[in-house]
Design a protein around this motif. Structure first.
Motif, PDB file in Angstrom:
ATOM      1  N   THR A  54       0.294  -0.980   0.006  1.00 24.63           N
ATOM      2  CA  THR A  54       0.245   0.177  -0.186  1.00 24.63           C
ATOM      3  C   THR A  54       0.839   0.993   0.027  1.00 24.63           C
ATOM      4  O   THR A  54       1.673   1.268   0.410  1.00 24.63           O
ATOM      5  CB  THR A  54      -0.695  -0.429   1.277  1.00 24.63           C
ATOM      6  OG1 THR A  54      -1.775   1.265   0.849  1.00 24.63           O
ATOM      7  CG2 THR A  54      -0.091  -0.112   2.847  1.00 24.63           C
ATOM      8  N   HIS A  58      -2.477   6.389   5.856  1.00 24.76           N
ATOM      9  CA  HIS A  58      -2.961   6.339   6.606  1.00 24.76           C
ATOM     10  C   HIS A  58      -3.398   5.002   7.383  1.00 24.76           C
ATOM     11  O   HIS A  58      -3.823   4.326   8.110  1.00 24.76           O
ATOM     12  CB  HIS A  58      -4.240   6.511   6.475  1.00 24.76           C
ATOM     13  CG  HIS A  58      -5.184   6.678   5.058  1.00 24.76           C
ATOM     14  ND1 HIS A  58      -5.300   6.964   3.965  1.00 24.76           N
ATOM     15  CD2 HIS A  58      -5.876   5.718   5.379  1.00 24.76           C
ATOM     16  CE1 HIS A  58      -5.927   6.564   3.174  1.00 24.76           C
ATOM     17  NE2 HIS A  58      -6.695   5.726   4.285  1.00 24.76           N
ATOM     18  N   HIS A  59      -2.857   3.228   5.708  1.00 26.04           N
ATOM     19  CA  HIS A  59      -2.292   2.305   6.616  1.00 26.04           C
ATOM     20  C   HIS A  59      -1.439   2.030   7.149  1.00 26.04           C
ATOM     21  O   HIS A  59      -0.524   2.304   6.493  1.00 26.04           O
ATOM     22  CB  HIS A  59      -2.480   1.873   5.356  1.00 26.04           C
ATOM     23  CG  HIS A  59      -4.332   1.363   4.334  1.00 26.04           C
ATOM     24  ND1 HIS A  59      -4.222   1.351   3.048  1.00 26.04           N
ATOM     25  CD2 HIS A  59      -4.965   1.947   4.934  1.00 26.04           C
ATOM     26  CE1 HIS A  59      -5.002   1.835   2.680  1.00 26.04           C
ATOM     27  NE2 HIS A  59      -5.291   1.509   3.327  1.00 26.04           N
ATOM     28  N   ASN A  62       0.323  -2.058  12.344  1.00 23.67           N
ATOM     29  CA  ASN A  62      -0.436  -2.959  13.521  1.00 23.67           C
ATOM     30  C   ASN A  62      -0.076  -2.677  15.113  1.00 23.67           C
ATOM     31  O   ASN A  62      -0.656  -3.590  15.956  1.00 23.67           O
ATOM     32  CB  ASN A  62      -1.692  -3.629  13.532  1.00 23.67           C
ATOM     33  CG  ASN A  62      -2.645  -3.399  12.316  1.00 23.67           C
ATOM     34  OD1 ASN A  62      -3.264  -1.955  12.453  1.00 23.67           O
ATOM     35  ND2 ASN A  62      -2.587  -4.072  11.603  1.00 23.67           N
ATOM     36  N   ARG A  98       2.937   1.742   6.627  1.00 23.04           N
ATOM     37  CA  ARG A  98       3.396   0.409   6.034  1.00 23.04           C
ATOM     38  C   ARG A  98       4.561   0.130   5.082  1.00 23.04           C
ATOM     39  O   ARG A  98       4.993  -0.895   5.089  1.00 23.04           O
ATOM     40  CB  ARG A  98       1.699  -0.750   5.789  1.00 23.04           C
ATOM     41  CG  ARG A  98       1.197  -0.699   7.318  1.00 23.04           C
ATOM     42  CD  ARG A  98       0.061  -2.503   7.015  1.00 23.04           C
ATOM     43  NE  ARG A  98      -0.933  -2.425   5.926  1.00 23.04           N
ATOM     44  CZ  ARG A  98      -1.791  -2.148   6.490  1.00 23.04           C
ATOM     45  NH1 ARG A  98      -2.672  -1.670   7.390  1.00 23.04           N
ATOM     46  NH2 ARG A  98      -2.989  -1.861   5.047  1.00 23.04           N
ATOM     47  N   TRP A 182      -7.594  -6.127  -1.581  1.00 19.58           N
ATOM     48  CA  TRP A 182      -6.262  -5.356  -2.026  1.00 19.58           C
ATOM     49  C   TRP A 182      -5.609  -5.642  -3.649  1.00 19.58           C
ATOM     50  O   TRP A 182      -4.780  -5.519  -3.493  1.00 19.58           O
ATOM     51  CB  TRP A 182      -5.431  -6.392  -1.026  1.00 19.58           C
ATOM     52  CG  TRP A 182      -5.456  -5.883   0.682  1.00 19.58           C
ATOM     53  CD1 TRP A 182      -6.793  -6.705   1.489  1.00 19.58           C
ATOM     54  CD2 TRP A 182      -5.513  -4.633   0.851  1.00 19.58           C
ATOM     55  NE1 TRP A 182      -6.757  -5.775   2.771  1.00 19.58           N
ATOM     56  CE2 TRP A 182      -6.353  -4.595   2.631  1.00 19.58           C
ATOM     57  CE3 TRP A 182      -5.224  -3.506   0.116  1.00 19.58           C
ATOM     58  CZ2 TRP A 182      -5.884  -3.498   3.320  1.00 19.58           C
ATOM     59  CZ3 TRP A 182      -4.730  -2.421   1.584  1.00 19.58           C
ATOM     60  CH2 TRP A 182      -5.829  -2.447   2.832  1.00 19.58           C
ATOM     61  N   THR A 204      -8.976  -5.293   8.147  1.00 19.33           N
ATOM     62  CA  THR A 204      -9.122  -5.093   6.267  1.00 19.33           C
ATOM     63  C   THR A 204     -10.578  -4.136   5.858  1.00 19.33           C
ATOM     64  O   THR A 204     -10.138  -3.001   5.789  1.00 19.33           O
ATOM     65  CB  THR A 204      -9.973  -6.220   5.549  1.00 19.33           C
ATOM     66  OG1 THR A 204      -8.605  -7.344   5.115  1.00 19.33           O
ATOM     67  CG2 THR A 204      -9.768  -5.777   4.036  1.00 19.33           C
ATOM     68  N   ASP A 207      -9.374  -0.240   7.241  1.00 19.09           N
ATOM     69  CA  ASP A 207      -8.260  -0.042   6.256  1.00 19.09           C
ATOM     70  C   ASP A 207      -9.636   0.550   4.913  1.00 19.09           C
ATOM     71  O   ASP A 207      -9.015   1.271   4.314  1.00 19.09           O
ATOM     72  CB  ASP A 207      -7.323  -0.899   5.827  1.00 19.09           C
ATOM     73  CG  ASP A 207      -6.253  -0.854   6.709  1.00 19.09           C
ATOM     74  OD1 ASP A 207      -6.028   0.219   7.044  1.00 19.09           O
ATOM     75  OD2 ASP A 207      -5.379  -1.973   6.329  1.00 19.09           O
ATOM     76  N   VAL A 211      -9.987   4.625   3.455  1.00 20.55           N
ATOM     77  CA  VAL A 211     -10.277   4.923   2.408  1.00 20.55           C
ATOM     78  C   VAL A 211     -11.078   6.165   1.137  1.00 20.55           C
ATOM     79  O   VAL A 211     -11.437   6.760   0.433  1.00 20.55           O
ATOM     80  CB  VAL A 211      -9.482   3.877   1.002  1.00 20.55           C
ATOM     81  CG1 VAL A 211      -9.654   4.763  -0.181  1.00 20.55           C
ATOM     82  CG2 VAL A 211      -7.994   3.712   1.563  1.00 20.55           C
ATOM     83  N   THR A 317      -5.723   5.232  13.195  1.00 19.79           N
ATOM     84  CA  THR A 317      -6.119   4.419  12.885  1.00 19.79           C
ATOM     85  C   THR A 317      -7.690   4.579  13.372  1.00 19.79           C
ATOM     86  O   THR A 317      -8.822   5.030  12.906  1.00 19.79           O
ATOM     87  CB  THR A 317      -5.820   3.454  12.109  1.00 19.79           C
ATOM     88  OG1 THR A 317      -5.004   2.989  11.521  1.00 19.79           O
ATOM     89  CG2 THR A 317      -7.365   2.146  11.625  1.00 19.79           C
TER      90      THR A 317
END
Length: 453
Positions: A54, A58-59, A62, A98, A182, A204, A207, A211, A317
Motif C-alpha cells: 500500500t 494512513h495505512h 498494527n 506500512r 487489495w 481490512t 483500512d 479510504v 487509525t
C-alpha cells in the motif's frame, strides 16, 4: 575444487519470503557456506506483499515500530532504519505507515545480499505452478513453462485472497462486486456518489472504509458478529508474565484461566491489553495442547472475540475510524447477506434480518481465505493432490514439524519442503505477525543450512 552451492528456492517475495532469504544469506555468510538462493515471485519489489504494498500513509502498522525488527537478535534495527531515513520523526512506540516497512524489508534483503560472501541471491520474475520430488531434491515448474531444480524449497506464500463463495453467483459476476479490495486497482472506478456495502468488519474493513468514506457517501459495514478490532493503547504498556495454564483442562478451563489472568492484569495495570499481550509466548503451546474437538469449538465460539482483542488497530487509525462513524460516513454492526441483485446502476441488497439497502457496489472485506483446501493457488492444489503436503486438523494450513518442514500425507519421509507464516496458522494459531514470522524464518534457514534436506 569449488564446492557446489546448495540450491534453495524461496517461493514468494513478500515479508516472509524476504525475511527467509535474508536469513539464509546471513547465516550462509557467517558459516562460509556457498548457497544459491532463488527468490521466485512476480512482484516488482521484494518485501512488499499484500500488506506492505500500500502507498497510503494512513495505512499503518498494527504493531509499534520497536517490535518490528527483521531480526530478533537486533530488536532496534527497524527503529534505527527509520532514524537514518528521517531523523527525529518516528519513535519505537509509533505505528508507522506500512509502506515504510515494505521499503525497510527490501533494504534488509539488499544488505544481506551485499554481505553474503559465497552465497548468491537471484530474483526470478515468475510464479511456481507445480512441484514434485526429484531425487533428493525438488523440481519446480514455473508459469512460463521453465523448470527449476532445488535442493530445498521454502513456501513463503503469505495470505491468500478472500473467499467469495458466500456471494450469490449474479453478484460475483457483476462489475459492482469487489472480490479482493487489495488487488491492484480494485478500489478505482467505484461510483463516487453512491453508498457502498462492505462485508466483514475486521482490520481490512477499517483500512478500506477509511479510504472510501467521505461526505455524501455512506459506507455500510456488516459481519455476522459486527465486532470491530479494538484499538492499541495510546502509550506503551508495562509487560506482564504469562500465566501458567494447563491445556489439559480443556477449552472451558483454559477460557476461565485466561479470563482470570486478563482481569488480574487489568486490575494491576489498568488495561486489559497487558494481559492479552502477555499470552504471546504461550499461545502456540496452549493451542497445541487442546484436543482437535476443542480447537474446532474455539474456532466457532471464540475466534472472532479473540481476533478483535489480539489483532488491534493502530491508535491513529482507530481514532480516524471512530470519527468517521461519528460523522455518519461509516456505519458498522451485525448483519448477514441474504441476497444481492445487481441493477442498472447499483446493487439491491437484502440482509437476513430483513433490512434492504441499495448501494453502488459490494466489497469483500472478509479477510484472507483461511481454508488451504479452497485457495485458488495451483501450487497448493498440486502439493495436496500429490500428497507432498496435507492439511492440518482445521484445514487452515499445512501440517509441519516444529521447524516448519512440511509433512507428507502418507507419513513417509518428508520432501525438502518448508513453509512459514499463514500456512502454519492451523498448528500455531498465531502465525501471521512479524515477530512470529521472523522467528520462523530463522528456524527454517537454520534447518536448511544444517543439511536437513
Amino acid at each position: 575444487m569449488t564446492e557446489n552451492p546448495r540450491r534453495v528456492a524461496v517461493v514468494g517475495a513478500g515479508a516472509s519470503g524476504a525475511l527467509t532469504a535474508a536469513q539464509l544469506l546471513r547465516r550462509a555468510a557467517l558459516a562460509g557456506v556457498p548457497l544459491d538462493v532463488r527468490l521466485i515471485d512476480r512482484a516488482p519489489a521484494p518485501g512488499r506483499g499484500a500488506a506492505y504494498a500500500t502507498t497510503a500513509d494512513h495505512h499503518l502498522l498494527n504493531v509499534p515500530a520497536g517490535r518490528m525488527s527483521a531480526f530478533a537478535d537486533a530488536p532496534d534495527d527497524f527503529v534505527h532504519w527509520l532514524a537514518r531515513r528521517a531523523p527525529g520523526v518516528h519513535t519505537a512506540a509509533d505505528h508507522v505507515p506500512r509502506r515504510l516497512y515494505g521499503a525497510y524489508l527490501g533494504e534488509v534483503l539488499a544488505a544481506a545480499e551485499a554481505r553474503a560472501g559465497a552465497a548468491r541471491l537471484h530474483r526470478v520474475d515468475d510464479r511456481v505452478v507445480s512441484a514434485r520430488r526429484a531425487g533428493e531434491g525438488m523440481s519446480l515448474r514455473l508459469g512460463t513453462g521453465r523448470r527449476l531444480d532445488a535442493d530445498a524449497v521454502v513456501l513463503a506464500l503469505g495470505t491468500f485472497p478472500p473467499d467469495n463463495a458466500w456471494a450469490p453467483g449474479r453478484l460475483r459476476r457483476s462489475p459492482r462486486f469487489v472480490a479482493d479490495p487489495w488487488a491492484p486497482g480494485a478500489l478505482r472506478g467505484l461510483p463516487e456518489h453512491q453508498d457502498l456495502l462492505l462485508l466483514g468488519t475486521g482490520l481490512t474493513m477499517i483500512d478500506v472504509a477509511l479510504v472510501l468514506a467521505r461526505p455524501g457517501r455512506r459506507v455500510h459495514a456488516v459481519s455476522r458478529h459486527g465486532l470491530v478490532p479494538r484499538p492499541h493503547a495510546a502509550t506503551a504498556l508495562p509487560p506482564a508474565r504469562p500465566p501458567q495454564v494447563d491445556p489439559a483442562a480443556g477449552l472451558p478451563g483454559v477460557r476461565r484461566a485466561l479470563l482470570a489472568h486478563v482481569s488480574a492484569c487489568r486490575r494491576t495495570h489498568g488495561d486489559w491489553r497487558v494481559g492479552i499481550d502477555s499470552l504471546r509466548p504461550v499461545t502456540a503451546a496452549l493451542w497445541q495442547g487442546l484436543s482437535p474437538a476443542d480447537r474446532i469449538r474455539f474456532q466457532t465460539e471464540d475466534r472472532r472475540l479473540w481476533d478483535v482483542h489480539r489483532h488491534r488497530a493502530a491508535p491513529a487509525t482507530a481514532r480516524a475510524f471512530a470519527a468517521a462513524v461519528a460523522e455518519g460516513w461509516i456505519t458498522v454492526g451485525p448483519g448477514e447477506l441474504a441476497d444481492a441483485a445487481p441493477t442498472g446502476d447499483g446493487v439491491r441488497v437484502r440482509l437476513r434480518d430483513g433490512r434492504a439497502l441499495t448501494v453502488g457496489a459490494v466489497l469483500n472485506c472478509t479477510g484472507p481465505q483461511a481454508d488451504v483446501r479452497r485457495v485458488p493457488d495451483p501450487l497448493v492444489a498440486v502439493l495436496l493432490g500429490a500428497g507432498l503436503a496435507e492439511p492440518d486438523d482445521l484445514g487452515q494450513g499445512f501440517r509441519t514439524d516444529a521447524l516448519g518442514r512440511v509433512r507428507p500425507a502418507d507419513g513417509s519421509p518428508p520432501a525438502p519442503l518448508w513453509t512459514l507464516g499463514a500456512l502454519r496458522r492451523g498448528s500455531l494459531l498465531e502465525s501471521t505477525a512479524i515477530p512470529e514470522i521472523r522467528a520462523q524464518a530463522g528456524e527454517v534457514a537454520g534447518d536448511i543450512l544444517a543439511g536437513a534436506g
